[in-house]
Motif scaffolding. Sequence first.
Motif, PDB file in Angstrom:
ATOM      1  N   ALA A  79       0.834  -1.206   0.000  1.00 27.58           N
ATOM      2  CA  ALA A  79       0.000   0.000   0.000  1.00 27.58           C
ATOM      3  C   ALA A  79       0.866   1.252   0.000  1.00 27.58           C
ATOM      4  CB  ALA A  79      -0.925  -0.007   1.215  1.00 27.58           C
ATOM      5  N   VAL A  80       1.921   1.254   0.808  1.00 28.12           N
ATOM      6  CA  VAL A  80       2.827   2.409   0.862  1.00 28.12           C
ATOM      7  C   VAL A  80       3.518   2.613  -0.486  1.00 28.12           C
ATOM      8  CG1 VAL A  80       4.984   3.256   1.880  1.00 28.12           C
ATOM      9  CG2 VAL A  80       3.191   2.331   3.351  1.00 28.12           C
ATOM     10  N   LEU A  81       3.942   1.539  -1.133  1.00 29.32           N
ATOM     11  CA  LEU A  81       4.627   1.661  -2.422  1.00 29.32           C
ATOM     12  C   LEU A  81       3.695   2.205  -3.503  1.00 29.32           C
ATOM     13  CD1 LEU A  81       6.706  -1.648  -2.404  1.00 29.32           C
ATOM     14  CD2 LEU A  81       7.507   0.675  -1.935  1.00 29.32           C
ATOM     15  N   THR A  82       2.434   1.789  -3.485  1.00 30.06           N
ATOM     16  CA  THR A  82       1.464   2.309  -4.457  1.00 30.06           C
ATOM     17  C   THR A  82       1.202   3.788  -4.209  1.00 30.06           C
ATOM     18  OG1 THR A  82       0.444   0.126  -4.597  1.00 30.06           O
ATOM     19  CG2 THR A  82      -0.828   1.978  -5.433  1.00 30.06           C
ATOM     20  N   HIS A  83       1.041   4.132  -2.964  1.00 34.86           N
ATOM     21  CA  HIS A  83       0.867   5.531  -2.577  1.00 34.86           C
ATOM     22  C   HIS A  83       2.073   6.363  -3.026  1.00 34.86           C
ATOM     23  CE1 HIS A  83       0.637   9.012   0.120  1.00 34.86           C
ATOM     24  NE2 HIS A  83       1.722   8.603   0.755  1.00 34.86           N
ATOM     25  N   ASP A  84       3.265   5.864  -2.800  1.00 28.72           N
ATOM     26  CA  ASP A  84       4.495   6.552  -3.184  1.00 28.72           C
ATOM     27  C   ASP A  84       4.531   6.823  -4.690  1.00 28.72           C
ATOM     28  OD1 ASP A  84       7.421   7.337  -2.822  1.00 28.72           O
ATOM     29  OD2 ASP A  84       7.661   5.567  -4.100  1.00 28.72           O
ATOM     30  N   ALA A  85       4.105   5.834  -5.482  1.00 28.64           N
ATOM     31  CA  ALA A  85       4.093   6.013  -6.937  1.00 28.64           C
ATOM     32  C   ALA A  85       3.148   7.138  -7.342  1.00 28.64           C
ATOM     33  CB  ALA A  85       3.692   4.699  -7.611  1.00 28.64           C
ATOM     34  N   GLN A  86       1.981   7.202  -6.715  1.00 29.78           N
ATOM     35  CA  GLN A  86       1.035   8.280  -7.029  1.00 29.78           C
ATOM     36  C   GLN A  86       1.587   9.641  -6.601  1.00 29.78           C
ATOM     37  OE1 GLN A  86      -2.800   7.420  -5.295  1.00 29.78           O
ATOM     38  NE2 GLN A  86      -3.468   6.356  -7.139  1.00 29.78           N
ATOM     39  N   ILE A  87       2.242   9.666  -5.460  1.00 28.18           N
ATOM     40  CA  ILE A  87       2.802  10.916  -4.950  1.00 28.18           C
ATOM     41  C   ILE A  87       3.822  11.486  -5.935  1.00 28.18           C
ATOM     42  CG2 ILE A  87       4.376  11.789  -3.168  1.00 28.18           C
ATOM     43  CD1 ILE A  87       1.489  11.656  -2.232  1.00 28.18           C
ATOM     44  N   VAL A  88       4.766  10.650  -6.371  1.00 29.53           N
ATOM     45  CA  VAL A  88       5.797  11.132  -7.283  1.00 29.53           C
ATOM     46  C   VAL A  88       5.195  11.541  -8.625  1.00 29.53           C
ATOM     47  CG1 VAL A  88       7.850  10.449  -8.572  1.00 29.53           C
ATOM     48  CG2 VAL A  88       7.676   9.900  -6.160  1.00 29.53           C
ATOM     49  N   ALA A  89       4.240  10.767  -9.115  1.00 30.90           N
ATOM     50  CA  ALA A  89       3.604  11.103 -10.390  1.00 30.90           C
ATOM     51  C   ALA A  89       2.865  12.434 -10.332  1.00 30.90           C
ATOM     52  CB  ALA A  89       2.636   9.987 -10.795  1.00 30.90           C
ATOM     53  N   ALA A  90       2.504  12.866  -9.127  1.00 32.88           N
ATOM     54  CA  ALA A  90       1.840  14.160  -8.954  1.00 32.88           C
ATOM     55  C   ALA A  90       2.842  15.303  -8.798  1.00 32.88           C
ATOM     56  CB  ALA A  90       0.924  14.107  -7.735  1.00 32.88           C
ATOM     57  N   GLY A  91       4.151  14.992  -8.838  1.00 33.51           N
ATOM     58  CA  GLY A  91       5.171  16.029  -8.716  1.00 33.51           C
ATOM     59  C   GLY A  91       5.598  16.298  -7.286  1.00 33.51           C
ATOM     60  N   ILE A  92       5.160  15.461  -6.353  1.00 31.47           N
ATOM     61  CA  ILE A  92       5.509  15.636  -4.941  1.00 31.47           C
ATOM     62  C   ILE A  92       6.809  14.896  -4.665  1.00 31.47           C
ATOM     63  CG2 ILE A  92       4.789  15.187  -2.568  1.00 31.47           C
ATOM     64  CD1 ILE A  92       1.848  15.287  -3.673  1.00 31.47           C
ATOM     65  N   THR A  93       7.815  15.615  -4.216  1.00 31.95           N
ATOM     66  CA  THR A  93       9.119  15.002  -3.962  1.00 31.95           C
ATOM     67  C   THR A  93       9.418  14.857  -2.473  1.00 31.95           C
ATOM     68  OG1 THR A  93      10.156  17.177  -4.197  1.00 31.95           O
ATOM     69  CG2 THR A  93      10.085  15.769  -6.155  1.00 31.95           C
ATOM     70  N   THR A  94       8.768  15.648  -1.640  1.00 36.70           N
ATOM     71  CA  THR A  94       8.857  15.517  -0.181  1.00 36.70           C
ATOM     72  C   THR A  94       7.442  15.386   0.356  1.00 36.70           C
ATOM     73  OG1 THR A  94      10.861  16.887  -0.047  1.00 36.70           O
ATOM     74  CG2 THR A  94       9.587  16.600   1.979  1.00 36.70           C
ATOM     75  N   GLY A 128      15.352   1.755   0.496  1.00 37.62           N
ATOM     76  CA  GLY A 128      15.492   2.537  -0.735  1.00 37.62           C
ATOM     77  C   GLY A 128      14.392   2.285  -1.741  1.00 37.62           C
ATOM     78  N   ALA A 129      13.288   1.662  -1.294  1.00 43.05           N
ATOM     79  CA  ALA A 129      12.201   1.329  -2.219  1.00 43.05           C
ATOM     80  C   ALA A 129      11.320   2.528  -2.557  1.00 43.05           C
ATOM     81  CB  ALA A 129      11.340   0.218  -1.612  1.00 43.05           C
ATOM     82  N   LEU A 130      11.390   3.579  -1.756  1.00 36.46           N
ATOM     83  CA  LEU A 130      10.525   4.739  -1.962  1.00 36.46           C
ATOM     84  C   LEU A 130      11.205   5.777  -2.846  1.00 36.46           C
ATOM     85  CD1 LEU A 130       9.180   5.132   1.683  1.00 36.46           C
ATOM     86  CD2 LEU A 130       8.098   3.971  -0.251  1.00 36.46           C
ATOM     87  N   ARG A 131      10.451   6.349  -3.748  1.00 39.28           N
ATOM     88  CA  ARG A 131      11.015   7.316  -4.686  1.00 39.28           C
ATOM     89  C   ARG A 131      10.979   8.742  -4.131  1.00 39.28           C
ATOM     90  NH1 ARG A 131       7.964   4.845  -9.919  1.00 39.28           N
ATOM     91  NH2 ARG A 131       6.538   4.159  -8.287  1.00 39.28           N
ATOM     92  N   ALA A 132       9.894   9.094  -3.447  1.00 38.02           N
ATOM     93  CA  ALA A 132       9.818  10.403  -2.802  1.00 38.02           C
ATOM     94  C   ALA A 132      10.549  10.351  -1.462  1.00 38.02           C
ATOM     95  CB  ALA A 132       8.361  10.808  -2.594  1.00 38.02           C
ATOM     96  N   ASP A 133      10.823  11.516  -0.911  1.00 36.22           N
ATOM     97  CA  ASP A 133      11.423  11.625   0.420  1.00 36.22           C
ATOM     98  C   ASP A 133      10.273  11.652   1.429  1.00 36.22           C
ATOM     99  OD1 ASP A 133      13.263  11.955   2.448  1.00 36.22           O
ATOM    100  OD2 ASP A 133      13.473  14.124   2.148  1.00 36.22           O
ATOM    101  N   ASN A 375      16.200  14.476  -5.621  1.00 37.49           N
ATOM    102  CA  ASN A 375      17.616  14.516  -5.269  1.00 37.49           C
ATOM    103  C   ASN A 375      18.486  14.196  -6.487  1.00 37.49           C
ATOM    104  OD1 ASN A 375      19.548  15.061  -3.297  1.00 37.49           O
ATOM    105  ND2 ASN A 375      19.750  12.926  -2.722  1.00 37.49           N
ATOM    106  N   GLY A 376      18.057  14.696  -7.638  1.00 40.21           N
ATOM    107  CA  GLY A 376      18.813  14.513  -8.875  1.00 40.21           C
ATOM    108  C   GLY A 376      18.566  13.234  -9.603  1.00 40.21           C
ATOM    109  N   GLN A 377      17.797  12.310  -9.014  1.00 39.83           N
ATOM    110  CA  GLN A 377      17.524  11.015  -9.630  1.00 39.83           C
ATOM    111  C   GLN A 377      16.157  11.031 -10.311  1.00 39.83           C
ATOM    112  OE1 GLN A 377      19.707   8.269  -9.712  1.00 39.83           O
ATOM    113  NE2 GLN A 377      21.143   9.780  -8.889  1.00 39.83           N
TER     114      GLN A 377
END
Length: 380
Positions: A79-94, A128-133, A375-377
């Motif tokens: 659930a956290v990983l799916t949420h993380d994917a949506q967060i980053v796709a929305a432009g949220i980095t933190t 390190g599985a999460l893309r956003a901070d 963070n540049g990635q």
Amino acid sequence: MNDLALTNARIVLDDGVLHGTLIARNGVIRLVEEGSTQAPGAIDCEGDYIVPGLVELHTDNLEKHLMPRAGVIWPSLPAVLTHDAQIVAAGITTVFDALSVGDLEEESVRIETLRSTYDAILEGQASGALRADHWIHLRCELAYPRLLEALEPLMDHGSVRLLSLMDHTPGQRQYRDLQQYRKYYSKNHMSWTEDEFADVVKRRTEQQAKYSDLHEKAVLTMSHGRNMILASHDDTDAQQVDHAKRLGVTISEFPTTQEAADAAHGHGLTTVMGAPNVVRGGSHSGNVAALDLARTDRLDMLSSDYVPASLLHGAFMLHSQAGWSMPRAMATVSKNPAKALGFDDRGQLKAGMRADIVRMRTVDGLPIVRNVWVNGQRSF
């Protein structure tokens, strides 16, 4: 060396929009300048906007992934990983994942999944599985009888940086209109007769009288020495804002009236409103409209709340409908929340800052995220 060069872009800075080039190295912005570059590997942004990575301080989006269907509890880490994917796709980095510590409803997914979700966020960070901070925002339901025993084991991790003091007792704050309270919970398949509803309100009110003040004092004591940022939640009048200020609150979350927002401004509190409120044109609970606060200069930050994609959309609507400049509108979702949360390394596109960057363009006025770097990635 990890180099990133973005050119032919409209770069949104603090004081204007520059048509030029941004260069980052090893996760840090090194240069922002006017004009194009022919550097090898430079990405031609084709005139797209480059904006700072968005900073989200209160999102409930994770809850819908923990319970994707009524009665179905999903494993916390997926659930956290799916949420993380949506967060980053929305432009949220933190992102500050808002975890409710307690609920006034006896059977609640928030209570059932609190500890496993907390652990899953930390596991995702460590692996390190999460893309956003990811950071953690603990929402303290003051009238919940078992608040303190649920809260205490969660307080010491360094990712816990924000505490909000909330009270969803019917008849005050967000639910000062009892019919709005009844309407909201009817969406969760709760139905009451008139006598049953009166009993629910009576029990909730008695519970508040027994626990809220006691728990508020205890939460403040627990926060001392832990470098916590405090937020009040759903303030309705000046007296509630005055009280929050005396407690050491620095963020006013979702004031429900113009009066409360005026009082928060007068006390120097940083005011956050829901981006869905902006996008929808008003509050789903009948409270003050965020655009009205924007037009009276009582709005400092936006939160995506329950719709990640609303954050960038809401910022653009502040530009298009409230008449704010692009830098001022974007600051509500980047620079201002970063500052309110104690970060000095993100939220702006300038040399020395983290390379948290969003490339986006508008289609028929709607902002579309094309790429995201954390963070540049490259993360999206």
